[in-house]
Motif scaffolding. Structure first.
Motif, PDB file in Angstrom:
ATOM      1  N   ALA A   3     -80.163  30.855 -32.270  1.00  0.00           N
ATOM      2  CA  ALA A   3     -80.398  32.196 -31.790  1.00  0.00           C
ATOM      3  C   ALA A   3     -81.395  32.218 -30.642  1.00  0.00           C
ATOM      4  CB  ALA A   3     -80.876  33.071 -32.936  1.00  0.00           C
ATOM      5  N   GLN A  25     -82.318  34.514 -25.981  1.00  0.00           N
ATOM      6  CA  GLN A  25     -82.181  34.842 -27.399  1.00  0.00           C
ATOM      7  C   GLN A  25     -80.977  35.760 -27.629  1.00  0.00           C
ATOM      8  OE1 GLN A  25     -83.163  38.071 -29.050  1.00  0.00           O
ATOM      9  NE2 GLN A  25     -84.249  39.120 -27.381  1.00  0.00           N
ATOM     10  N   THR A  26     -80.318  35.520 -28.737  1.00  0.00           N
ATOM     11  CA  THR A  26     -79.158  36.337 -29.113  1.00  0.00           C
ATOM     12  C   THR A  26     -79.460  37.182 -30.342  1.00  0.00           C
ATOM     13  OG1 THR A  26     -78.250  34.490 -30.399  1.00  0.00           O
ATOM     14  CG2 THR A  26     -77.524  34.696 -28.109  1.00  0.00           C
ATOM     15  N   ASN A  27     -80.750  37.324 -30.683  1.00  0.00           N
ATOM     16  CA  ASN A  27     -81.152  38.112 -31.850  1.00  0.00           C
ATOM     17  C   ASN A  27     -81.224  39.603 -31.553  1.00  0.00           C
ATOM     18  OD1 ASN A  27     -81.600  35.788 -33.484  1.00  0.00           O
ATOM     19  ND2 ASN A  27     -83.561  35.458 -32.452  1.00  0.00           N
TER      20      ASN A  27
END
Lengths: 110, 114
Positions: A3, A25-27
């Motif tokens: 993430a 970030q992919t959060n």
């Protein structure tokens, strides 16, 4: 799937050169952070961001700039790298007390 | 000023032995406490966290920690360690207001002997 990712994972730079460390970030977290880790110390906060377009100074900001062009990306910039900036750099994201860390970038300034 | 102290820089134990890693914090507000683990050449992974309630919190891989307000401590424990537990362990304090900044202890290097 990670993430929080960082690039590059390793970097060798020359004194006086410009270095840019990138974090993604992919959060979908609003907050992002840059830390450095040195032997005998825990992580120390350099800069952080509350969202796209914002950057704030942490505990040890001298010699570093930060840029947050989007929700996903947060860069750390060393305009004039010095040997004292040789370290391992970690990026993190989080929206409350818990933060999620990337794998780190090992920077050596010769 | 807020701080986190891990008094033991290095701890060595035998596989199968019990473990306690010590942590003391200093903070006048409500503490939010974490233990993170860092394996060689890797990032930090969350082991467990304490926000409020039961002072004993359970984490991953059999780890637990006990919060003590009176002692300002948050010690990490494991009943029986495995060689794969060898790593650096960080006690971390999150401030209860503002940027949710994390304050790190200096870390404890744990070595588990086979």
């Amino acid at each position: 799937e990670a993430a929080v990712t960082q690039s590059p994972r390793n970097k060798v730079a020359v004194t006086g050169g410009k270095v840019t460390l990138s974090c993604n970030q992919t959060n979908n977290h609003n907050n992002m952070y840059w830390y450095r880790q040195d032997t005998g110390h825990g992580l120390r906060l350099i800069h952080y961001s509350y969202g796209a377009g914002s950057t704030e100074k942490g505990d040890i900001p001298d010699g570093y700039k930060a840029s947050r062009p989007s929700q996903e990306n947060f860069s750390l910039i060393l305009e004039l790298a010095t040997p004292s900036q040789t370290s391992v750099y970690f990026c993190a994201s989080g929206d409350d007390h818990e933060q999620y860390f990337g794998p780190g970038t090992r920077l050596t300034v010769l | 000023a807020q701080s986190v102290t891990q008094p033991d820089a290095r701890v060595t134990v035998s596989e199968g032995a019990s473990l306690q890693l010590r942590c003391k914090y200093s903070y006048s507000g409500t503490p939010y406490l974490f233990w993170y683990v860092q394996y060689p050449r890797q990032g930090l992974q969350l082991l467990l966290k304490y926000y409020s309630g039961d002072p004993v919190v359970q984490g991953v891989n059999g780890f637990e920690a006990e919060f003590s307000k009176s002692n300002s401590s948050f010690h990490l424990r494991k009943a029986s360690v495995h060689w794969s537990d060898s790593a650096v362990y960080f006690c971390v304090l999150s401030l209860s207001s503002g940027s949710w900044q994390l304050i790190f202890g200096s870390g404890t290097q744990l070595t588990v002997m086979p």
